[in-house]
Scaffold this motif. Structure first.
Motif, PDB file in Angstrom:
ATOM      1  N   GLU A  20      29.626  54.473  38.429  1.00  0.00           N
ATOM      2  CA  GLU A  20      30.946  53.230  39.741  1.00  0.00           C
ATOM      3  C   GLU A  20      30.395  52.361  39.438  1.00  0.00           C
ATOM      4  OE1 GLU A  20      31.689  54.069  44.152  1.00  0.00           O
ATOM      5  OE2 GLU A  20      31.760  56.411  42.659  1.00  0.00           O
ATOM      6  N   ARG A  21      29.195  51.797  39.780  1.00  0.00           N
ATOM      7  CA  ARG A  21      28.628  51.055  40.565  1.00  0.00           C
ATOM      8  C   ARG A  21      28.865  49.649  39.105  1.00  0.00           C
ATOM      9  NH1 ARG A  21      24.658  52.392  44.030  1.00  0.00           N
ATOM     10  NH2 ARG A  21      23.683  50.286  44.117  1.00  0.00           N
ATOM     11  N   LEU A  22      28.899  49.984  37.593  1.00  0.00           N
ATOM     12  CA  LEU A  22      29.172  49.363  36.783  1.00  0.00           C
ATOM     13  C   LEU A  22      30.942  49.452  36.506  1.00  0.00           C
ATOM     14  CD1 LEU A  22      26.918  51.437  34.076  1.00  0.00           C
ATOM     15  CD2 LEU A  22      27.197  49.211  34.910  1.00  0.00           C
ATOM     16  N   SER A  23      31.923  49.873  37.235  1.00  0.00           N
ATOM     17  CA  SER A  23      32.558  49.077  37.281  1.00  0.00           C
ATOM     18  C   SER A  23      33.174  48.757  38.367  1.00  0.00           C
ATOM     19  CB  SER A  23      33.876  51.466  37.604  1.00  0.00           C
ATOM     20  OG  SER A  23      33.667  52.316  36.553  1.00  0.00           O
ATOM     21  N   TYR A  24      32.413  48.482  39.640  1.00  0.00           N
ATOM     22  CA  TYR A  24      32.442  47.551  40.294  1.00  0.00           C
ATOM     23  C   TYR A  24      32.486  46.051  39.854  1.00  0.00           C
ATOM     24  CZ  TYR A  24      33.553  50.216  44.805  1.00  0.00           C
ATOM     25  OH  TYR A  24      33.426  50.553  45.962  1.00  0.00           O
ATOM     26  N   ALA A  25      31.285  46.204  38.778  1.00  0.00           N
ATOM     27  CA  ALA A  25      31.141  44.601  38.281  1.00  0.00           C
ATOM     28  C   ALA A  25      32.256  44.449  37.532  1.00  0.00           C
ATOM     29  CB  ALA A  25      29.741  45.579  37.361  1.00  0.00           C
ATOM     30  N   PHE A  26      32.754  45.388  37.009  1.00  0.00           N
ATOM     31  CA  PHE A  26      34.401  45.583  35.883  1.00  0.00           C
ATOM     32  C   PHE A  26      34.822  44.888  35.983  1.00  0.00           C
ATOM     33  CE2 PHE A  26      37.682  47.275  33.318  1.00  0.00           C
ATOM     34  CZ  PHE A  26      37.616  46.546  32.166  1.00  0.00           C
ATOM     35  N   VAL A  27      35.502  45.646  37.539  1.00  0.00           N
ATOM     36  CA  VAL A  27      36.478  44.988  38.160  1.00  0.00           C
ATOM     37  C   VAL A  27      36.802  43.688  38.883  1.00  0.00           C
ATOM     38  CG1 VAL A  27      38.102  45.924  40.292  1.00  0.00           C
ATOM     39  CG2 VAL A  27      37.740  47.329  38.764  1.00  0.00           C
ATOM     40  N   THR A  28      35.307  43.081  39.323  1.00  0.00           N
ATOM     41  CA  THR A  28      35.040  42.178  39.749  1.00  0.00           C
ATOM     42  C   THR A  28      35.565  40.630  38.717  1.00  0.00           C
ATOM     43  OG1 THR A  28      33.843  42.671  41.347  1.00  0.00           O
ATOM     44  CG2 THR A  28      33.149  40.588  40.697  1.00  0.00           C
ATOM     45  N   LEU A  29      34.907  41.314  37.843  1.00  0.00           N
ATOM     46  CA  LEU A  29      35.308  40.595  36.460  1.00  0.00           C
ATOM     47  C   LEU A  29      36.291  40.059  36.412  1.00  0.00           C
ATOM     48  CD1 LEU A  29      33.548  40.311  32.859  1.00  0.00           C
ATOM     49  CD2 LEU A  29      35.823  40.926  33.054  1.00  0.00           C
ATOM     50  N   THR A  30      37.351  41.242  35.726  1.00  0.00           N
ATOM     51  CA  THR A  30      38.333  41.726  36.100  1.00  0.00           C
ATOM     52  C   THR A  30      39.468  39.977  36.989  1.00  0.00           C
ATOM     53  OG1 THR A  30      39.710  42.790  37.196  1.00  0.00           O
ATOM     54  CG2 THR A  30      38.741  43.478  34.486  1.00  0.00           C
ATOM     55  N   LYS A  31      38.808  39.808  38.420  1.00  0.00           N
ATOM     56  CA  LYS A  31      39.296  39.174  38.871  1.00  0.00           C
ATOM     57  C   LYS A  31      39.047  37.791  38.878  1.00  0.00           C
ATOM     58  CE  LYS A  31      39.008  42.663  42.659  1.00  0.00           C
ATOM     59  NZ  LYS A  31      38.548  43.116  44.018  1.00  0.00           N
ATOM     60  N   TYR A  32      37.789  37.639  37.913  1.00  0.00           N
ATOM     61  CA  TYR A  32      37.488  36.043  37.958  1.00  0.00           C
ATOM     62  C   TYR A  32      37.247  35.786  36.486  1.00  0.00           C
ATOM     63  CZ  TYR A  32      36.017  36.486  43.134  1.00  0.00           C
ATOM     64  OH  TYR A  32      35.750  36.446  44.390  1.00  0.00           O
ATOM     65  N   HIS A  33      37.645  36.634  35.531  1.00  0.00           N
ATOM     66  CA  HIS A  33      37.642  36.163  34.191  1.00  0.00           C
ATOM     67  C   HIS A  33      38.081  36.932  33.135  1.00  0.00           C
ATOM     68  CE1 HIS A  33      33.921  33.643  35.440  1.00  0.00           C
ATOM     69  NE2 HIS A  33      33.455  34.263  36.022  1.00  0.00           N
ATOM     70  N   LEU A  34      38.590  35.533  31.804  1.00  0.00           N
ATOM     71  CA  LEU A  34      38.588  36.401  30.976  1.00  0.00           C
ATOM     72  C   LEU A  34      40.960  37.126  30.730  1.00  0.00           C
ATOM     73  CD1 LEU A  34      36.286  38.949  29.958  1.00  0.00           C
ATOM     74  CD2 LEU A  34      36.127  36.671  28.889  1.00  0.00           C
ATOM     75  N   GLN A  35      41.280  36.998  29.426  1.00  0.00           N
ATOM     76  CA  GLN A  35      42.221  37.797  30.139  1.00  0.00           C
ATOM     77  C   GLN A  35      42.246  38.764  29.905  1.00  0.00           C
ATOM     78  OE1 GLN A  35      45.195  35.474  30.051  1.00  0.00           O
ATOM     79  NE2 GLN A  35      43.916  33.766  30.367  1.00  0.00           N
ATOM     80  N   GLU A  36      43.952  39.376  30.484  1.00  0.00           N
ATOM     81  CA  GLU A  36      44.102  40.934  29.993  1.00  0.00           C
ATOM     82  C   GLU A  36      43.513  42.180  28.606  1.00  0.00           C
ATOM     83  OE1 GLU A  36      47.253  44.258  31.152  1.00  0.00           O
ATOM     84  OE2 GLU A  36      46.678  42.816  32.809  1.00  0.00           O
ATOM     85  N   SER A  37      44.222  40.423  27.771  1.00  0.00           N
ATOM     86  CA  SER A  37      44.230  41.018  26.561  1.00  0.00           C
ATOM     87  C   SER A  37      42.696  41.349  26.002  1.00  0.00           C
ATOM     88  CB  SER A  37      44.864  40.124  25.411  1.00  0.00           C
ATOM     89  OG  SER A  37      44.768  38.792  25.768  1.00  0.00           O
ATOM     90  N   GLU A  38      41.545  40.428  26.028  1.00  0.00           N
ATOM     91  CA  GLU A  38      40.210  40.351  25.521  1.00  0.00           C
ATOM     92  C   GLU A  38      40.279  41.886  26.494  1.00  0.00           C
ATOM     93  OE1 GLU A  38      38.459  36.104  25.470  1.00  0.00           O
ATOM     94  OE2 GLU A  38      40.383  35.509  27.327  1.00  0.00           O
TER      95      GLU A  38
END
Length: 271
Positions: free
Chosen positions: A188-206
């Protein structure tokens, strides 16, 4: 209770706001104490209070970071598979995370120092192998979870780059694939970091491609090591990571297409 502990308690309860370099040195020196009360409830809590109550100056924040960097506490004896040094590394992670989180909003710490913290974070996350959660009589080691917290703070900092984001994905994948039976919500803690990343960086396709590649890696790992227990733990960690991520995205009401991809991946992993 020692005088040092009394001072820390005064900081935590708000009775003491101004601190000396000598006190900061003593806190850093004992950051990885095997006494869980001293390490977690007093030293880390005092750091957190000083940082987020804005009792530290720019100079003091940089002093703490430079001391941690100079002494290489985040990677101290990381080559040892299991040792008490994990507490030093893990709680250094939390202090780095707190300062990066604070500085993401304030941007007062010298950018070169922040960059050094990010670089040592990447080094640390490629090397940490002590995955213990709670250790009897010594408290939380929790390196995977605390490392994830550091990634979460790193990726939202304004100087974080797309290259940092790609490395964060690599770190998350690593901690999923080396899982050996997580018990304390590490996924779950890894998921928090991942979700934060989706808000700030990279395209959804990547991000989607990364998830699909990680799934295939885990499937191949199981096929190659048929009957071994560790690949099963990796798949379980991936499944738990996906479930946590799905509901974090649901809670934030973001990334509907990514959420659908995750749902499909979870369905495939069901027996």
């Amino acid at each position: 209770m020692t005088n040092f502990e009394e001072i820390l308690k005064s900081i935590v309860i708000g009775d003491l706001e101004l601190v000396s370099s000598d006190l900061l040195d003593e806190m850093i020196e004992n950051i990885g104490s095997t006494d869980p009360i001293l390490r977690d409830k007093l030293i880390y809590s005092a750091f957190w209070t000083l940082i987020f109550k804005e009792h530290l100056t720019k100079h003091q924040l940089e002093y703490i970071l430079n001391k941690l960097l100079e002494n290489k506490l985040l990677v101290m004896n990381i080559e040892l598979p299991t040792s008490d040094f994990v507490f030093t590394r893990s709680f250094t992670s939390l202090v780095y995370a707190a300062i990066l989180e604070y500085d993401a909003r304030k941007q007062i710490v010298n950018a070169d120092i922040v960059r050094k913290v990010m670089d040592t974070t990447h080094e640390y996350m490629t090397k940490e192998n002590d995955l213990r959660g709670y250790v009897a009589h010594k408290g939380w080691a929790h390196a995977a979870a605390h490392g994830a917290d550091l990634l979460d703070s790193l990726i939202k900092h304004p100087i974080a780059t797309e290259d940092d984001a790609l490395k964060v994905l690599q770190h998350i994948a690593r901690f999923i694939t080396i899982a050996n039976g997580y018990q304390d919500d590490e996924e779950e803690r890894l998921s928090y970091a991942f979700v934060t990343l989706t808000k700030y960086h990279l395209q959804e396709s990547e991000i989607t491609n990364w998830l699909l590649e990680l799934q295939q890696l885990i499937v191949d790992k199981q096929a190659k090591d048929n009957g071994a227990l560790q690949p099963y733990y990796a798949q379980l960690a991936f499944k738990n990571f996906l479930k946590s991520t799905y509901f974090l995205l649901e809670k934030a009401v973001i990334q509907p297409d990514l959420k659908e991809t995750i749902k499909q991946l979870v369905v495939k992993l069901l027996y």
